[in-house]
Motif scaffolding. Sequence first.
Motif, PDB file in Angstrom:
ATOM      1  N   LYS A 163       0.855  -1.191   0.000  1.00 15.27           N
ATOM      2  CA  LYS A 163       0.000   0.000   0.000  1.00 15.27           C
ATOM      3  C   LYS A 163       0.890   1.240   0.000  1.00 15.27           C
ATOM      4  CE  LYS A 163      -3.979  -2.233   0.724  1.00 15.27           C
ATOM      5  NZ  LYS A 163      -3.567  -3.594   0.756  1.00 15.27           N
ATOM      6  N   SER A 164       0.350   2.324  -0.542  1.00 18.96           N
ATOM      7  CA  SER A 164       1.026   3.619  -0.536  1.00 18.96           C
ATOM      8  C   SER A 164       0.112   4.649   0.105  1.00 18.96           C
ATOM      9  CB  SER A 164       1.358   4.063  -1.964  1.00 18.96           C
ATOM     10  OG  SER A 164       2.261   3.169  -2.561  1.00 18.96           O
ATOM     11  N   PHE A 165       0.710   5.579   0.831  1.00 20.65           N
ATOM     12  CA  PHE A 165      -0.014   6.671   1.465  1.00 20.65           C
ATOM     13  C   PHE A 165       0.683   7.971   1.093  1.00 20.65           C
ATOM     14  CE2 PHE A 165      -1.062   2.966   3.855  1.00 20.65           C
ATOM     15  CZ  PHE A 165      -2.350   3.155   4.337  1.00 20.65           C
ATOM     16  N   HIS A 195       3.778  16.424  -3.206  1.00 20.01           N
ATOM     17  CA  HIS A 195       3.336  15.526  -2.147  1.00 20.01           C
ATOM     18  C   HIS A 195       4.525  14.818  -1.501  1.00 20.01           C
ATOM     19  CE1 HIS A 195       4.127  12.532  -5.238  1.00 20.01           C
ATOM     20  NE2 HIS A 195       3.913  11.564  -4.366  1.00 20.01           N
ATOM     21  N   GLN A 196       4.227  14.166  -0.386  1.00 20.62           N
ATOM     22  CA  GLN A 196       5.152  13.239   0.244  1.00 20.62           C
ATOM     23  C   GLN A 196       4.497  11.870   0.155  1.00 20.62           C
ATOM     24  OE1 GLN A 196       5.499  15.037   4.139  1.00 20.62           O
ATOM     25  NE2 GLN A 196       7.340  16.136   3.532  1.00 20.62           N
ATOM     26  N   GLN A 197       5.302  10.808   0.131  1.00 17.62           N
ATOM     27  CA  GLN A 197       4.726   9.478  -0.076  1.00 17.62           C
ATOM     28  C   GLN A 197       5.488   8.427   0.716  1.00 17.62           C
ATOM     29  OE1 GLN A 197       3.637   8.605  -4.089  1.00 17.62           O
ATOM     30  NE2 GLN A 197       3.940   6.405  -3.857  1.00 17.62           N
ATOM     31  N   VAL A 198       4.740   7.466   1.265  1.00 19.10           N
ATOM     32  CA  VAL A 198       5.337   6.308   1.920  1.00 19.10           C
ATOM     33  C   VAL A 198       4.754   5.057   1.272  1.00 19.10           C
ATOM     34  CG1 VAL A 198       3.658   6.287   3.841  1.00 19.10           C
ATOM     35  CG2 VAL A 198       5.881   5.181   4.123  1.00 19.10           C
ATOM     36  N   ASP A 199       5.632   4.105   0.934  1.00 21.69           N
ATOM     37  CA  ASP A 199       5.244   2.855   0.277  1.00 21.69           C
ATOM     38  C   ASP A 199       5.669   1.684   1.152  1.00 21.69           C
ATOM     39  OD1 ASP A 199       4.396   4.134  -2.228  1.00 21.69           O
ATOM     40  OD2 ASP A 199       6.531   4.535  -2.509  1.00 21.69           O
ATOM     41  N   PHE A 200       4.714   0.813   1.483  1.00 18.93           N
ATOM     42  CA  PHE A 200       4.979  -0.367   2.306  1.00 18.93           C
ATOM     43  C   PHE A 200       5.048  -1.594   1.400  1.00 18.93           C
ATOM     44  CE2 PHE A 200       2.863   2.697   5.028  1.00 18.93           C
ATOM     45  CZ  PHE A 200       3.668   2.684   6.156  1.00 18.93           C
ATOM     46  N   TYR A 201       6.091  -2.409   1.591  1.00 29.03           N
ATOM     47  CA  TYR A 201       6.298  -3.596   0.774  1.00 29.03           C
ATOM     48  C   TYR A 201       6.328  -4.841   1.660  1.00 29.03           C
ATOM     49  CZ  TYR A 201       7.699  -0.097  -2.656  1.00 29.03           C
ATOM     50  OH  TYR A 201       7.733   0.984  -3.496  1.00 29.03           O
ATOM     51  N   LYS A 202       6.432  -5.998   1.017  1.00 32.10           N
ATOM     52  CA  LYS A 202       6.518  -7.241   1.773  1.00 32.10           C
ATOM     53  C   LYS A 202       7.841  -7.292   2.543  1.00 32.10           C
ATOM     54  CE  LYS A 202       8.369  -9.959  -2.037  1.00 32.10           C
ATOM     55  NZ  LYS A 202       8.233 -11.133  -2.859  1.00 32.10           N
ATOM     56  N   ASN A 203       7.896  -8.200   3.493  1.00 26.92           N
ATOM     57  CA  ASN A 203       9.081  -8.388   4.340  1.00 26.92           C
ATOM     58  C   ASN A 203       9.425  -7.134   5.141  1.00 26.92           C
ATOM     59  OD1 ASN A 203       9.383 -11.064   3.379  1.00 26.92           O
ATOM     60  ND2 ASN A 203      10.504 -10.293   1.595  1.00 26.92           N
ATOM     61  N   ASN A 204       8.422  -6.326   5.447  1.00 29.08           N
ATOM     62  CA  ASN A 204       8.577  -5.123   6.274  1.00 29.08           C
ATOM     63  C   ASN A 204       9.553  -4.094   5.702  1.00 29.08           C
ATOM     64  OD1 ASN A 204       7.528  -7.346   8.075  1.00 29.08           O
ATOM     65  ND2 ASN A 204       7.243  -5.559   9.364  1.00 29.08           N
ATOM     66  N   VAL A 205       9.619  -4.027   4.382  1.00 22.18           N
ATOM     67  CA  VAL A 205      10.435  -3.011   3.708  1.00 22.18           C
ATOM     68  C   VAL A 205       9.551  -1.790   3.449  1.00 22.18           C
ATOM     69  CG1 VAL A 205      11.706  -2.465   1.584  1.00 22.18           C
ATOM     70  CG2 VAL A 205      11.963  -4.704   2.669  1.00 22.18           C
ATOM     71  N   VAL A 206      10.114  -0.605   3.627  1.00 19.64           N
ATOM     72  CA  VAL A 206       9.377   0.637   3.422  1.00 19.64           C
ATOM     73  C   VAL A 206      10.255   1.634   2.676  1.00 19.64           C
ATOM     74  CG1 VAL A 206      10.093   1.692   5.617  1.00 19.64           C
ATOM     75  CG2 VAL A 206       7.923   2.374   4.584  1.00 19.64           C
ATOM     76  N   GLU A 207       9.607   2.474   1.864  1.00 19.37           N
ATOM     77  CA  GLU A 207      10.277   3.605   1.227  1.00 19.37           C
ATOM     78  C   GLU A 207       9.456   4.851   1.514  1.00 19.37           C
ATOM     79  OE1 GLU A 207      12.412   1.437  -2.576  1.00 19.37           O
ATOM     80  OE2 GLU A 207      10.613   2.612  -2.933  1.00 19.37           O
ATOM     81  N   ILE A 208      10.158   5.947   1.789  1.00 24.22           N
ATOM     82  CA  ILE A 208       9.467   7.210   2.022  1.00 24.22           C
ATOM     83  C   ILE A 208      10.166   8.314   1.244  1.00 24.22           C
ATOM     84  CG2 ILE A 208      10.736   7.875   4.105  1.00 24.22           C
ATOM     85  CD1 ILE A 208       7.946   8.854   5.196  1.00 24.22           C
ATOM     86  N   MET A 209       9.360   9.192   0.646  1.00 21.33           N
ATOM     87  CA  MET A 209       9.866  10.356  -0.069  1.00 21.33           C
ATOM     88  C   MET A 209       9.320  11.586   0.654  1.00 21.33           C
ATOM     89  SD  MET A 209       9.133  11.710  -3.943  1.00 21.33           S
ATOM     90  CE  MET A 209       7.408  12.010  -3.552  1.00 21.33           C
ATOM     91  N   LEU A 210      10.222  12.350   1.253  1.00 21.55           N
ATOM     92  CA  LEU A 210       9.815  13.564   1.954  1.00 21.55           C
ATOM     93  C   LEU A 210      10.089  14.802   1.106  1.00 21.55           C
ATOM     94  CD1 LEU A 210      11.161  12.587   5.483  1.00 21.55           C
ATOM     95  CD2 LEU A 210       8.800  12.471   4.648  1.00 21.55           C
TER      96      LEU A 210
END
Length: 135
Positions: free
Chosen positions: A33-35, A60-75
């Motif tokens: 999911k992305s927020f 905008h700013q964005q956070v993306d959640f992936y499998k295996n508890n990996v996350v990416e965020i763009m501030l």
Amino acid sequence: MERKITIMLAFLFLTSACSHDGPPARENMLKNKSFVYLFFSTEEECRENQPEPDFFQNCHQQVDFYKNNVVEIMLTDIIHRGTYDVIGNVVILQFEPTAEIPDGIILFEIINGSKLFKTDNKTMWKKVSGDSIWK
């Protein structure tokens, strides 16, 4: 600053330890999911507020959640990659410390399946539905 974060994380862990909804359910709710947090209400408003035709500022700013508890965020214009854990209604993002994320930790509160609350700057982030952040 580290002491304050450690105390806050300990408090959050203790207050959420009795949650009926265990971490796997919460983590699955976020996986793939992305927020976003929008700086403008519409895409048109974003385009109208660009300083020059050949220069584009983030809308905008964005956070993306992936499998295996990996996350990416763009501030800003940098994408930071790290990991995340869910404790009760709190999502803890962990990164290598940078100028944008000095202590390496960002906290979100899960409001519901379509909203996250970023605790440091008190902003509400909405889930991306479909192929546009503006929907």
